[in-house]
Design a protein around this motif. Structure first.
Motif, PDB file in Angstrom:
ATOM      1  N   VAL A  73      44.048  37.304  29.128  1.00 37.48           N
ATOM      2  CA  VAL A  73      42.791  38.025  29.202  1.00 37.48           C
ATOM      3  C   VAL A  73      42.840  39.173  28.200  1.00 37.48           C
ATOM      4  N   THR A  74      41.864  39.256  27.324  1.00 34.47           N
ATOM      5  CA  THR A  74      41.778  40.327  26.338  1.00 34.47           C
ATOM      6  C   THR A  74      40.667  41.289  26.755  1.00 34.47           C
ATOM      7  N   ILE A  75      41.008  42.582  26.848  1.00 34.90           N
ATOM      8  CA  ILE A  75      40.034  43.567  27.304  1.00 34.90           C
ATOM      9  C   ILE A  75      40.321  44.907  26.642  1.00 34.90           C
ATOM     10  N   ASP A  76      39.291  45.641  26.336  1.00 33.13           N
ATOM     11  CA  ASP A  76      39.451  46.958  25.743  1.00 33.13           C
ATOM     12  C   ASP A  76      40.098  47.897  26.756  1.00 33.13           C
TER      13      ASP A  76
ATOM     14  N   THR B   9      32.593  47.962  37.379  1.00 35.71           N
ATOM     15  CA  THR B   9      32.761  46.501  37.374  1.00 35.71           C
ATOM     16  C   THR B   9      32.892  45.957  35.960  1.00 35.71           C
ATOM     17  N   GLY B  10      32.040  46.432  35.055  1.00 33.94           N
ATOM     18  CA  GLY B  10      32.125  46.022  33.650  1.00 33.94           C
ATOM     19  C   GLY B  10      31.941  44.547  33.428  1.00 33.94           C
ATOM     20  N   PRO B  11      30.756  43.989  33.755  1.00 27.22           N
ATOM     21  CA  PRO B  11      30.559  42.544  33.541  1.00 27.22           C
ATOM     22  C   PRO B  11      30.683  42.163  32.077  1.00 27.22           C
ATOM     23  N   GLY B  12      31.362  41.042  31.819  1.00 22.68           N
ATOM     24  CA  GLY B  12      31.520  40.570  30.447  1.00 22.68           C
ATOM     25  C   GLY B  12      32.442  41.419  29.601  1.00 22.68           C
ATOM     26  N   ALA B  13      33.333  42.191  30.234  1.00 21.51           N
ATOM     27  CA  ALA B  13      34.197  43.091  29.468  1.00 21.51           C
ATOM     28  C   ALA B  13      35.481  42.417  29.016  1.00 21.51           C
TER      29      ALA B  13
ATOM     30  N   LEU C 231      33.842  34.862  29.196  1.00 15.35           N
ATOM     31  CA  LEU C 231      33.805  36.274  29.537  1.00 15.35           C
ATOM     32  C   LEU C 231      33.963  36.462  31.041  1.00 15.35           C
ATOM     33  N   ILE C 232      34.747  37.476  31.441  1.00 14.30           N
ATOM     34  CA  ILE C 232      34.885  37.834  32.845  1.00 14.30           C
ATOM     35  C   ILE C 232      34.688  39.335  32.972  1.00 14.30           C
ATOM     36  N   SER C 233      34.502  39.804  34.193  1.00 12.44           N
ATOM     37  CA  SER C 233      34.269  41.224  34.422  1.00 12.44           C
ATOM     38  C   SER C 233      35.561  42.015  34.301  1.00 12.44           C
ATOM     39  N   ALA C 234      35.416  43.303  34.077  1.00 11.86           N
ATOM     40  CA  ALA C 234      36.587  44.187  34.023  1.00 11.86           C
ATOM     41  C   ALA C 234      37.301  44.196  35.363  1.00 11.86           C
ATOM     42  N   ALA C 235      36.537  44.101  36.458  1.00 10.02           N
ATOM     43  CA  ALA C 235      37.151  44.088  37.787  1.00 10.02           C
ATOM     44  C   ALA C 235      38.080  42.896  37.950  1.00 10.02           C
TER      45      ALA C 235
ATOM     46  N   THR D  96      38.066  39.668  14.945  1.00  2.00           N
ATOM     47  CA  THR D  96      39.104  40.475  15.541  1.00  2.00           C
ATOM     48  C   THR D  96      38.802  40.759  16.996  1.00  2.00           C
ATOM     49  N   GLY D  97      39.763  40.531  17.868  1.00  2.00           N
ATOM     50  CA  GLY D  97      39.563  40.731  19.298  1.00  2.00           C
ATOM     51  C   GLY D  97      39.889  42.130  19.731  1.00  2.00           C
ATOM     52  N   PRO D  98      39.558  42.475  20.980  1.00  2.21           N
ATOM     53  CA  PRO D  98      39.873  43.795  21.513  1.00  2.21           C
ATOM     54  C   PRO D  98      41.368  44.008  21.612  1.00  2.21           C
ATOM     55  N   PRO D  99      41.813  45.248  21.840  1.00  2.00           N
ATOM     56  CA  PRO D  99      43.213  45.557  21.637  1.00  2.00           C
ATOM     57  C   PRO D  99      44.141  45.457  22.828  1.00  2.00           C
ATOM     58  N   VAL D 100      43.729  44.947  23.974  1.00  5.42           N
ATOM     59  CA  VAL D 100      44.631  44.853  25.107  1.00  5.42           C
ATOM     60  C   VAL D 100      44.639  43.448  25.639  1.00  5.42           C
ATOM     61  N   THR D 101      45.825  42.891  25.853  1.00  7.51           N
ATOM     62  CA  THR D 101      45.949  41.536  26.371  1.00  7.51           C
ATOM     63  C   THR D 101      46.678  41.583  27.696  1.00  7.51           C
ATOM     64  N   THR D 102      46.105  40.941  28.709  1.00  9.78           N
ATOM     65  CA  THR D 102      46.731  40.846  30.017  1.00  9.78           C
ATOM     66  C   THR D 102      47.142  39.417  30.238  1.00  9.78           C
TER      67      THR D 102
END
Length: 423
Positions: free
Chosen positions: A252-255, A264-268, A276-280, A415-421
């Protein structure tokens, strides 16, 4: 071709609002015939392309892969076009009806199954006149709906191969997975008796273990949850085969701002598939997963390891996977786990082993770029591909010729966002 395009433009310019039901239907009928005839010409052209290996001009091996990458067709639709194209020479009655617009592209592809090498070999061994069945089945396709055409062809195949499939159980196994635009997945599978018993036993074990009081889930929901749990357990054990140097995992890549924000951050967040999934939900996955900070700019963790490192370190590869999302060669859809990390400027020529000098390429296209083809990342983050003769490979339907003068086709690799989970 210019006259055809002009005719389509004229049709598109017509005002349909004054027409009512019967008039609209009368307008629709010849359009359907025309669509069938256009599909027949596509199949005829694909057959010629297939015969001369035209896909190699754009660095691809088969017309199926070309249709997926350049025509933006789905896997099943590309296979259907190729199947119909290859059947044209063996089934003249079907080819004539298809060219006349009397059968659809779907029907032509279904009829094409009787001209596959295995079916032709069975017919030859049993002295079956394929031409007679070509006439008969094409007649069904002319007069009856698609479902009846499928039924008739299946009946022919069953009678031709009355003994059924070979004893090898893997011959009859099929798994088809379709990923939808919202990231959800559906599919179907066919398993032999033993394989099906293994699968249902594993799912049932988890289904029964997960039962609890006041469970309101339906039986199908329980089994679907069990299948997800079975996959989660397999991923968590670490016993699955390694993919390109690291164990398979959900990415999962998220800022970073969305990850720490309690909203919640939908589509984050973005999965490796692009869904796309929510930040939650990303925070939920991060709760029991490893978090890797991937900085794609010059002010974060350094990714340049200098001239003494020839192979890309694991975290640089991960950054390339996040950025590129798969093979960057134009028209290729190979996933990250099929890909090598390629030095854009060869290491032996002084190229550094860092993200800026990296590109994900599948094995075939990694070979291509070492034999004259070239890929290059533009300042806007998009990748471009050139043939050995210097012309650019463009994807997507377009009216311009193959000289590379038309507008570039879309390529979502940015280029994707900078955090990968990784969970």
């Amino acid at each position: 071709m210019d006259e055809l395009l002009a005719s389509v433009d004229a049709l598109a310019a017509e005002d349909l609002s004054p027409l009512f039901g019967p008039a609209l239907l009368e307008r629709l009928r010849p359009l359907l015939v025309l669509a069938n005839r256009i599909d027949a010409e596509i199949a005829r052209t694909v057959a010629e392309c297939d015969g001369v290996g035209a896909a190699e001009h754009d660095g691809l091996k088969t017309m199926g892969s070309w249709l997926r990458g350049h025509g933006h067709l789905s896997d099943s639709e590309a296979a259907r076009v190729v199947r119909a194209a290859r059947a044209l020479t063996h089934l003249p009655a079907m080819a004539a009806a298809f060219a006349a617009g009397e059968v659809t592209a779907e029907q032509a592809a279904v009829l094409g199954t009787i001209a596959e090498p295995r079916m032709l070999a069975l017919a030859a061994d049993q002295g079956v006149d394929v031409a007679a069945f070509d006439e008969l089945l094409t007649g069904v396709a002319r007069q009856r709906p698609y479902a009846d055409t499928t039924k008739a062809v299946r009946h022919y195949a069953d009678r031709l191969d009355a003994d059924g499939p070979e004893p090898d159980p893997t011959e009859g196994r099929r798994l088809s997975i379709t990923r939808h635009a919202d990231g959800s997945v559906s599919g179907r599978f066919d398993l032999d008796a033993v394989g099906g018993e293994r699968f249902t036993t594993a799912v049932e074990a988890i289904t029964q273990a997960g039962r609890c009081a006041a469970d309101q889930r339906t039986r199908t929901q329980q089994q679907a949850d069990a299948l997800v749990q079975l996959s989660d357990t397999a991923l968590a054990t670490g016993a699955l085969p390694v993919l390109r140097g690291h164990k398979p995992q959900v990415i999962v890549t998220i800022d970073i701002a969305d990850l720490v924000d309690p909203a919640t951050g939908p589509g984050a967040g973005r999965l490796a598939s692009g869904a796309l999934i929510s930040a939650a939900r990303a925070r939920w996955l991060a709760c029991d997963g490893a978090v890797t900070r991937v900085v794609l700019g010059p002010d974060g963790r350094p990714l340049d390891y200098g001239r003494d490192v020839r192979l890309f370190p694991a975290h640089v590869r991960r950054a390339a996977e996040v950025r590129d999302g798969g093979c960057v060669f134009a028209g290729c859809g190979a996933p990250t786990w099929w890909c090598d990390v390629h030095h854009l400027v060869a290491w032996i020529d002084g190229g550094p082993t860092d993200l800026d000098n990296a590109a994900l390429l599948c094995e075939r296209h990694h070979t291509k770029v070492h034999h004259g083809f070239r890929v290059e990342r533009q300042p806007d983050g998009r990748w471009r591909t050139w043939r050995p003769d210097g012309t650019q490979i463009l994807t997507g339907p377009r009216i311009t010729g193959p000289d590379g003068t038309g507008p570039p086709g879309p390529n979502p690799r940015t280029t994707g966002p900078p955090v990968t989970t990784a969970a």
